[in-house]
Design an enzyme around this catalytic site. Structure first.
Site: not given
Ligand SMILES: NC(=O)c1ccc[n+]([C@@H]2O[C@H](COP(=O)([O-])OP(=O)(O)OC[C@H]3O[C@@H](n4cnc5c(N)ncnc54)[C@H](OP(=O)(O)O)[C@@H]3O)[C@@H](O)[C@H]2O)c1
Length: 335
Positions: A40, A89, A168
């Site tokens: 990011r 994630t 998940k």
């Protein structure tokens, strides 16, 4: 990897600055692959320096800025790649962890479809997507690829890391569905609780949980203990095995569908006994005979038969998972 035909294969790794991601990048570079790593914040030295200093990074590593929450964000990182390994994630445990993980996974898969060069996507899932529980919360007899976490059961209860399990599970289901509908090869890896050495500047969450009885972290110790209720064991695996299993499944065309990747389902007592024997000089903050007597053996075995049937074998076990975590913690002066 350069197959001697002049073309070097390129792998995009999302979430590349993280614990598993950074070790995977190291191993891919070591094998001669070109790597597109997504972060990011690729300009931030706290996030990029452990990647940029890797052998081969100067020649074959490219960093890309991408966020799960932004549509189209992964397009340029995935463009021209032969494989994509999706490690990213959401880690926003205080907010909504489910939607960013599911939508982000779809974002990445849409970029793969658009790129037209991607031969296979390896999606990093978790044992948390395969909790061996019936709809009424009873433990099943074995944890294998047929298990799917009962999302409604988990959502209705105050389960440790419950929403992470839900995120998940739904992301993996969405990835496999997208693969089937859009004719993209998607292979998923259901990773256990990962220990071993790390390259990141901070201690990885899973290693903190593994070492909690030594670092006096009561909350994380209880997280580790509570994995009995979700998995029937503490489902340990070494970071090197996680990375090499990902690469193995990427490189072997016969691989398809889900693969459990967990070498050592153990009990907390097994871990505490190892610490006592091997590191008697480090005092254990928690663990008492009563607790240990209550849970003496693994309640649900974990099957890696599918992974071994495709030809992969684990190289590390309980001893290395724990001692490599401890040695790295000692080097970082955490222990
Ligand atoms: N460690 C374990 O025990 C374990 C067990 C089972 C499964 N897994 C799975 O393995 C994968 C890697 O886990 P890890 O332990 O290496 O965790 P980690 O160190 O926390 O890495 C997670 C990565 O996800 C990225 N990420 C978080 N939010 C994002 C967003 N909004 N957009 C883009 N990237 C984002 C982070 O990127 P930034 O660098 O940009 O912050 C980070 O690099 C995850 O899919 C995890 O679910 C881990």
């Amino acid at each position: 990897m350069d197959k001697g035909e002049g073309k070097r294969e390129t792998v995009c790794v999302t979430g590349a600055a993280g614990f598993i991601g950074s070790r995977l990048v190291k191993n891919l570079l070591q094998k001669g692959y070109g790597v597109h790593a997504t972060l990011r914040d690729p300009e931030n030295p706290a996030k990029n320096s452990h990647l940029l200093s890797l052998p081969g990074a100067k020649e074959r590593l490219h960093l890309f800025k991408a966020d799960l929450l932004q549509h189209g964000s992964f397009d340029s990182a995935v463009e021209g790649c032969d494989f994509v390994i999706n490690m990213a994630t959401s880690t926003d445990f205080q907010g909504d962890i489910v939607q960013p993980t599911v939508d982000g996974t779809m974002n990445i898969l849409r970029s793969c479809k658009k790129a037209k060069t991607v031969k296979r996507v390896i999606h990093t899932s978790s044992i948390a997507a395969a909790c061996p529980l019936n709809e009424d919360g009873q433990l099943k007899e074995i944890l294998d690829e047929s298990c799917w976490t009962p999302v409604d059961y988990i959502k209705g209860r105050d389960v440790v890391y419950g929403m992470y399990s839900v995120s998940k599970t739904l992301a993996e289901q969405a990835a496999l569905r997208f693969g089937a509908e859009e004719e993209i090869e998607v292979v998923t890896v259901l990773v256990g609780m990962v220990g071993g050495p790390w390259l990141t500047p901070t201690v990885p969450g899973s290693v903190s949980s593994i070492l909690a009885s030594l670092t006096e972290n009561r909350l994380l110790y209880e997280v580790t203990c509570s994995s009995k209720d979700l998995f029937g064991s503490v489902p340990l695996v070494h970071v090197e095995d996680v990375c090499s299993a990902h690469i193995y499944l990427m490189e072997h065309p016969s691989a398809a569908g889900r693969y459990v990747c967990c070498s050592d389902p153990v009990t907390v007592a097994d871990m505490l006994n190892f610490f006592r024997k091997r590191y008697p000089e480090i005092p254990l903050a928690f663990g008492n005979k009563e607790e240990e007597d209550e849970w003496k053996k693994v309640l649900v075995p974990i099957s890696s038969k599918k992974l071994s049937d495709v030809g992969y074998s684990y190289k590390y076990h309980l001893e290395e998972i724990l001692s490599d975590s401890i040695e790295c913690a000692k080097q970082m002066k955490i222990l």
